[in-house]
Structure formats: C-alpha cells, structure tokens
Enzyme design. Structure first.
Site, PDB file in Angstrom:
ATOM      1  N   ARG A  71      -7.227   2.046  -8.913  1.00 61.41           N
ATOM      2  CA  ARG A  71      -6.602   0.981  -8.124  1.00 61.41           C
ATOM      3  C   ARG A  71      -7.630   0.199  -7.312  1.00 61.41           C
ATOM      4  NH1 ARG A  71      -1.659   2.371  -4.436  1.00 61.41           N
ATOM      5  NH2 ARG A  71      -3.045   4.019  -3.739  1.00 61.41           N
ATOM      6  N   ARG A 131      -1.648  14.291  -1.560  1.00 60.96           N
ATOM      7  CA  ARG A 131      -0.545  13.340  -1.317  1.00 60.96           C
ATOM      8  C   ARG A 131       0.634  13.645  -2.234  1.00 60.96           C
ATOM      9  NH1 ARG A 131      -3.792   8.090  -2.230  1.00 60.96           N
ATOM     10  NH2 ARG A 131      -1.771   7.062  -2.268  1.00 60.96           N
ATOM     11  N   LYS A 185       5.281   1.353  -6.220  1.00 65.22           N
ATOM     12  CA  LYS A 185       6.115   0.775  -5.152  1.00 65.22           C
ATOM     13  C   LYS A 185       5.561  -0.581  -4.704  1.00 65.22           C
ATOM     14  CE  LYS A 185       5.592   4.350  -2.402  1.00 65.22           C
ATOM     15  NZ  LYS A 185       4.716   5.194  -3.240  1.00 65.22           N
ATOM     16  N   ARG A 242      -9.188   2.144  -1.580  1.00 65.45           N
ATOM     17  CA  ARG A 242      -8.664   2.850  -0.410  1.00 65.45           C
ATOM     18  C   ARG A 242      -9.354   4.199  -0.241  1.00 65.45           C
ATOM     19  NH1 ARG A 242      -2.146   2.381  -0.905  1.00 65.45           N
ATOM     20  NH2 ARG A 242      -2.339   4.527  -0.194  1.00 65.45           N
ATOM     21  N   ARG A 259      10.144   8.767   4.556  1.00 62.53           N
ATOM     22  CA  ARG A 259       9.356   9.683   3.733  1.00 62.53           C
ATOM     23  C   ARG A 259       9.756  11.133   3.948  1.00 62.53           C
ATOM     24  NH1 ARG A 259       4.706   6.388   2.535  1.00 62.53           N
ATOM     25  NH2 ARG A 259       3.210   7.560   1.312  1.00 62.53           N
TER      26      ARG A 259
HETATM   27  P1  AP5 Z   1       0.930   0.854  -6.529  1.00 55.16           P
HETATM   28  O1  AP5 Z   1       1.994  -0.179  -6.764  1.00 55.16           O
HETATM   29  O2  AP5 Z   1      -0.171   0.518  -5.605  1.00 55.16           O
HETATM   30  O3  AP5 Z   1       1.590   2.271  -6.179  1.00 55.16           O
HETATM   31  P2  AP5 Z   1       2.336   2.761  -4.852  1.00 55.16           P
HETATM   32  O4  AP5 Z   1       3.575   3.465  -5.287  1.00 55.16           O
HETATM   33  O5  AP5 Z   1       2.475   1.647  -3.878  1.00 55.16           O
HETATM   34  O6  AP5 Z   1       1.299   3.867  -4.376  1.00 55.16           O
HETATM   35  P3  AP5 Z   1       0.681   4.138  -2.941  1.00 55.16           P
HETATM   36  O7  AP5 Z   1      -0.540   4.968  -3.191  1.00 55.16           O
HETATM   37  O8  AP5 Z   1       0.524   2.897  -2.150  1.00 55.16           O
HETATM   38  O9  AP5 Z   1       1.807   5.019  -2.335  1.00 55.16           O
HETATM   39  P4  AP5 Z   1       1.683   5.970  -1.171  1.00 55.16           P
HETATM   40  O10 AP5 Z   1       3.105   6.219  -0.895  1.00 55.16           O
HETATM   41  O11 AP5 Z   1       0.842   7.162  -1.442  1.00 55.16           O
HETATM   42  O12 AP5 Z   1       0.844   5.153  -0.062  1.00 55.16           O
HETATM   43  P5  AP5 Z   1       1.292   4.302   1.207  1.00 55.16           P
HETATM   44  O13 AP5 Z   1       0.406   3.143   1.328  1.00 55.16           O
HETATM   45  O14 AP5 Z   1       2.753   4.104   1.228  1.00 55.16           O
HETATM   46  O15 AP5 Z   1       0.315   1.208  -7.976  1.00 55.16           O
HETATM   47  C1  AP5 Z   1      -0.747   2.140  -8.100  1.00 55.16           C
HETATM   48  C2  AP5 Z   1      -1.649   1.752  -9.274  1.00 55.16           C
HETATM   49  O16 AP5 Z   1      -0.908   1.819 -10.502  1.00 55.16           O
HETATM   50  C3  AP5 Z   1      -2.219   0.327  -9.214  1.00 55.16           C
HETATM   51  O17 AP5 Z   1      -3.514   0.368  -9.737  1.00 55.16           O
HETATM   52  C4  AP5 Z   1      -1.283  -0.474 -10.109  1.00 55.16           C
HETATM   53  O18 AP5 Z   1      -1.926  -1.601 -10.682  1.00 55.16           O
HETATM   54  C5  AP5 Z   1      -0.893   0.551 -11.159  1.00 55.16           C
HETATM   55  N1  AP5 Z   1       0.472   0.393 -11.679  1.00 55.16           N
HETATM   56  C6  AP5 Z   1       1.606   0.138 -10.962  1.00 55.16           C
HETATM   57  N2  AP5 Z   1       2.688   0.085 -11.775  1.00 55.16           N
HETATM   58  C7  AP5 Z   1       2.224   0.320 -13.045  1.00 55.16           C
HETATM   59  C8  AP5 Z   1       2.861   0.397 -14.324  1.00 55.16           C
HETATM   60  N3  AP5 Z   1       4.188   0.238 -14.470  1.00 55.16           N
HETATM   61  N4  AP5 Z   1       2.067   0.675 -15.403  1.00 55.16           N
HETATM   62  C9  AP5 Z   1       0.714   0.837 -15.260  1.00 55.16           C
HETATM   63  N5  AP5 Z   1       0.065   0.759 -14.078  1.00 55.16           N
HETATM   64  C10 AP5 Z   1       0.814   0.510 -12.980  1.00 55.16           C
HETATM   65  O19 AP5 Z   1       0.942   5.332   2.407  1.00 55.16           O
HETATM   66  C11 AP5 Z   1      -0.393   5.645   2.693  1.00 55.16           C
HETATM   67  C12 AP5 Z   1      -0.467   6.655   3.813  1.00 55.16           C
HETATM   68  O20 AP5 Z   1       0.109   6.115   5.020  1.00 55.16           O
HETATM   69  C13 AP5 Z   1       0.289   7.972   3.597  1.00 55.16           C
HETATM   70  O21 AP5 Z   1      -0.448   8.892   2.832  1.00 55.16           O
HETATM   71  C14 AP5 Z   1       0.492   8.431   5.039  1.00 55.16           C
HETATM   72  O22 AP5 Z   1      -0.709   8.937   5.554  1.00 55.16           O
HETATM   73  C15 AP5 Z   1       0.790   7.123   5.765  1.00 55.16           C
HETATM   74  N6  AP5 Z   1       2.221   6.799   5.792  1.00 55.16           N
HETATM   75  C16 AP5 Z   1       2.808   5.726   5.180  1.00 55.16           C
HETATM   76  N7  AP5 Z   1       4.129   5.727   5.397  1.00 55.16           N
HETATM   77  C17 AP5 Z   1       4.395   6.825   6.150  1.00 55.16           C
HETATM   78  C18 AP5 Z   1       5.593   7.381   6.666  1.00 55.16           C
HETATM   79  N8  AP5 Z   1       6.786   6.809   6.439  1.00 55.16           N
HETATM   80  N9  AP5 Z   1       5.490   8.512   7.411  1.00 55.16           N
HETATM   81  C19 AP5 Z   1       4.297   9.097   7.660  1.00 55.16           C
HETATM   82  N10 AP5 Z   1       3.133   8.623   7.173  1.00 55.16           N
HETATM   83  C20 AP5 Z   1       3.175   7.505   6.426  1.00 55.16           C
HETATM   84 MG    MG Z   2       1.686   1.211  -1.966  1.00 53.56          MG
END
Ligand code: AP5
Ligand code: MG
Length: 207
Positions: A122, A164, A13, A153, A88
C-alpha cells in the site's frame, strides 16, 4: 444515510469509502485518518497516540469516542455519514448507538491470505487520504488524486499487520454479530476487483 464500513485491516474500507462518499455525497470519517493527521500536525492528541498507532494497538476508547462524537456534530454530518474504522469494539458500538445510531453496516469480507500483500504494497496519501497499491501506480511516488507525495504507513510492516489482524479478530469481529442482531448488517465479498466490490455495495444498499 448513516453508514458504517466494517472489515479487517486491508479489506478495502478506505478504497471503497472514496467511491461511496462520491456517489452518496456523504462525509468520509476515518478514525485512522483523523489520528494520523493529528500525529502529522503534532497536536496534543497526536503526541499521546503516536506510539499506539505505529504499533497497531487501539487508541483508548474514551478518547476515540470523543473524537467521533465531536466530528459527527459538525454540520456536514446532519444528513448522514460514512464511518470507516469506527466502531471497532462493542463498547464503541454501544456508545455510538447512544448518540448517533447508524442505519446500515457494510461488512467487507476478505480472505486473510490476501491481506499481507495488499497492505505491504500500500501507498497512502497523507493529504487526501487516498489508498493505492504499488502494483497499480504508474508513478509510485505521487498521489494520482491530489499530487501529494505518497507515503508508506508506519503500521504497514508484516509484523504489525499480524498484530492488527489478531486484534481485529478478537475485538472487532464480535460487531458482526452485534449488527446482525440489529438487522443492519450487509455483507459484500471484498476478494473481487475494486470496481466489482463497489457494484456489490451499491446493490446491497439499494435493497
Ligand atoms: P485500504 O482500502 O487502504 O484498506 P483498509 O480496509 O482501509 O485498511 P486499513 O489498514 O486502513 O484498515 P485499518 O482498520 O487497519 O486501519 P485504520 O486506518 O482504520 O486497502 C488496502 C490495500 O489493498 C491498498 O493497497 C489498496 O489499493 C488495496 N485494495 C483495496 N481493495 C482491493 C481490492 N478489491 N482488490 C485488490 N486490492 C485492493 O486504523 C489505523 C489505526 O488507528 C489502528 O490500528 C488503531 O491504532 C487506530 N484506530 C483507528 N480507529 C480506531 C478505533 N475506532 N478505536 C481505537 N483505535 C483506532
Ligand atoms: Mg483505511
């Protein structure tokens, strides 16, 4: 254009958001990035949610919805937005429909087997929000976009990632059905190389 990026942890994402916002000139609103910034700056919100985020648990819905509502009321969101990590669960999706309905929802589908390797390798930039994989970084310590020091992270350990993914399956996957019924869902195959995934996103958005 008002867009949502939906997908499991590590589906790409944040990675795709950087390409999408540059091409379509949209503000990138990642609730995860907003929460992490608050933790870094030790704001009252940050202190309240730090333990939840580090453990991979959701932040409370009322608080999360308030954060997004306030962010979407800023002038840069009048023409549209790209939401990453919100909504979410069904409650958050229904709340968003009540104050700022999205036009389209892009679901990035990724095989579960790929996720652990992606996330544990990552490296994240706390300054510009950039997300990279250690295998593809020439300098493993420095953000190639803004030059800040890259970090790992706290929620990127194999144990927390497992939790997660489980929470995603239980709480977030029902949104796929929710948006499919509204006729807003666009699916892309996130197992492909980053540039190919982006090409597919552009293609589905132009239809
Ligand atoms: P990356 O692009 O970083 O993946 P991502 O989908 O953004 O993963 P996140 O871990 O950020 O998602 P998340 O939803 O768990 O965390 P968030 O920050 O939203 O890519 C990941 C890796 O893969 C990288 O190394 C990249 O280089 C590689 N990659 C990407 N695409 C690739 C490809 N095509 N091929 C190969 N490699 C690739 O949320 C964090 C926390 O915040 C949650 O756990 C929760 O505690 C809280 N939170 C956030 N939003 C809410 C909400 N709405 N409600 C309640 N709590 C919330
Ligand atoms: Mg992310």
């Amino acid at each position: 254009m008002k867009l949502i990026l939906l997908g499991a942890p590590g589906s790409g994402k944040g990675t795709q958001a950087a390409y999408i916002t540059a091409k379509y000139n949209l503000p990138h609103i990642s609730t995860g990035d907003i929460f992490r910034e608050n933790i870094k700056d030790r704001t009252p919100l940050g202190l309240k949610i730090k333990e939840l985020i580090d453990a991979g648990k959701f932040c409370p819905d009322d608080l999360t919805v308030e954060v997004v509502k306030e962010r979407l009321s800023k002038p840069d969101c009048t023409e549209g937005y790209l939401l990453d990590g919100f909504p979410r669960n069904i409650f958050q999706a229904e709340s968003l429909d009540n104050f700022n309905q999205p036009d389209k929802v892009i679901e990035i589908e990724v095989d579960l087997s790929k996720i652990e390797k992606r996330i544990t390798g990552r490296r994240s930039c706390p300054k510009c929000g950039g997300s990279y994989h250690v295998d593809f970084l020439e300098d493993k310590e420095v953000c190639p976009s803004c030059g800040d020091k890259l970090i790992i992270r706290k929620d990127d350990t194999p144990e927390v990632v497992k939790d997660r993914i489980e929470i995603y399956a239980r709480q977030t996957q029902p949104l796929i059905d929710f948006y499919e019924k509204q006729g807003k869902l666009l699916k892309v195959d996130g197992n492909q190389p980053i540039e190919t995934v982006f090409e597919e996103i552009v293609k589905v958005l132009s239809k």
